[in-house]
Enzyme design. Sequence first.
Site, PDB file in Angstrom:
ATOM      1  N   GLU A   1     -30.513  -2.185 -41.095  1.00 16.79           N
ATOM      2  CA  GLU A   1     -31.084  -3.514 -41.316  1.00 16.79           C
ATOM      3  C   GLU A   1     -32.075  -3.512 -42.482  1.00 16.79           C
ATOM      4  O   GLU A   1     -32.153  -4.484 -43.239  1.00 16.79           O
ATOM      5  CB  GLU A   1     -31.764  -4.017 -40.041  1.00 16.79           C
ATOM      6  CG  GLU A   1     -30.792  -4.338 -38.910  1.00 16.79           C
ATOM      7  CD  GLU A   1     -29.800  -5.426 -39.278  1.00 16.79           C
ATOM      8  OE1 GLU A   1     -30.083  -6.233 -40.192  1.00 16.79           O
ATOM      9  OE2 GLU A   1     -28.724  -5.483 -38.663  1.00 16.79           O
TER      10      GLU A   1
ATOM     11  N   ASP B   1     -31.052 -14.573 -41.240  1.00 14.41           N
ATOM     12  CA  ASP B   1     -31.025 -14.152 -42.635  1.00 14.41           C
ATOM     13  C   ASP B   1     -30.461 -15.296 -43.477  1.00 14.41           C
ATOM     14  O   ASP B   1     -30.274 -16.417 -42.980  1.00 14.41           O
ATOM     15  CB  ASP B   1     -30.208 -12.865 -42.802  1.00 14.41           C
ATOM     16  CG  ASP B   1     -28.719 -13.068 -42.536  1.00 14.41           C
ATOM     17  OD1 ASP B   1     -28.320 -14.163 -42.071  1.00 14.41           O
ATOM     18  OD2 ASP B   1     -27.941 -12.123 -42.793  1.00 14.41           O
TER      19      ASP B   1
ATOM     20  N   TYR C   1     -37.029 -11.223 -39.309  1.00 15.09           N
ATOM     21  CA  TYR C   1     -35.581 -11.016 -39.260  1.00 15.09           C
ATOM     22  C   TYR C   1     -35.232  -9.620 -38.758  1.00 15.09           C
ATOM     23  O   TYR C   1     -34.418  -9.444 -37.835  1.00 15.09           O
ATOM     24  CB  TYR C   1     -34.940 -11.238 -40.627  1.00 15.09           C
ATOM     25  CG  TYR C   1     -33.570 -10.622 -40.672  1.00 15.09           C
ATOM     26  CD1 TYR C   1     -32.501 -11.223 -40.001  1.00 15.09           C
ATOM     27  CD2 TYR C   1     -33.354  -9.388 -41.292  1.00 15.09           C
ATOM     28  CE1 TYR C   1     -31.253 -10.619 -39.966  1.00 15.09           C
ATOM     29  CE2 TYR C   1     -32.114  -8.780 -41.254  1.00 15.09           C
ATOM     30  CZ  TYR C   1     -31.070  -9.402 -40.594  1.00 15.09           C
ATOM     31  OH  TYR C   1     -29.841  -8.789 -40.543  1.00 15.09           O
TER      32      TYR C   1
END
Length: 362
Positions: free
Chosen positions: A38, A139, A121
């Site tokens: 991520e 996102d 996020y």
Amino acid sequence: MNPDLDRLRADLLGFYDRQKRDLPWRREEDPYRILVSEVMLQQTRVDTVLGYYEPWLGRFPDIEALAAASEDSVLKAWEGLGYYRRARNLHAAARVVREEWGGAVPSTEAELRMLPGVGEYTAGAVASIAFGEAVPAVDGNVRRALARLYDVVKPTARWLRETAAALVDPERPGDWNQALMELGATVCTPRAPSCGACPVAWGCAARSAGTVDERPAPTRKRAPRKAVIALVVLRAPGGEVLLERRGEGGVLAGMWAFPEQEIDGVDRAAEAARELAAEFLTAGHGSPAGTGDAPLAEARPLPHVRHHFTHIHATYVPWLLEVADVPERCLDSSDRETRWAGSAERSELALPVAQRTVLAHL
């Protein structure tokens, strides 16, 4: 227009189960490895991350390995991926996890937000995918998909957070978040979206209104600033070159680079390179050709290198100046670290892409 929630979840998760891309991090259950993916995916294309993800895990397979690594080795492994602050934050987060969490990645969104460099996020993505917490992860792909689904011109951060939270499937939160991202990345694309292939087109308000291409409204971005930067390449007889570690600020913090100075125009580059040479070399410990009273022609220009950062379009103008011998010492203070690096050492140091190109020109 509010689409039927049960149908929306069923159709989108079915789409994900059938058509999701086979990405290596989607086969992982280890929270550390999911966190790595991520962080790498922030502002970076999937195709680019694919070239870095598995080599990174080969070098730093777990939290302990990353926490124990030097900053140079971390930045070297990240070299070319860009946005280097992410690597430094990930490194710092690993040390926090080791020292404050007993080596176990925190399991909730709130706790993950406490780690260096982990924002809303990333925390939501890791918490939902690795730990099954029913929290959203918004996102750019999710923002675009939701703006079209509800026909919202300019979705605010609050609206996105609240809307995405209400949609999360409580039984499969990680898959749900990834399904929304997959939809935005492969179907609900910025230009020429494939509405005919969209599993939730039946509930899309923008499609009904004929405003898909207008949602969300484009955001105004400041035009990148153009910069001309002089570099001095000081080279010793043995091929060593002088490198300086960049300070804490900026996008290339902590990396090694040639001494540089932003200048008004290309014509100032040779003079600036001589000034940098005089600044970095201690008097009496090697005098580079082209400095002092020597004629400018003794300095040698190298090809210009252009590199685009997010907010700056840089043109690097390097000049090569030979040094009679490696000085015993050069400029080195608490906030400026320098070293003479031969080819073998340079291969182990993290250098920005533009600097690597300059080295190639040598």
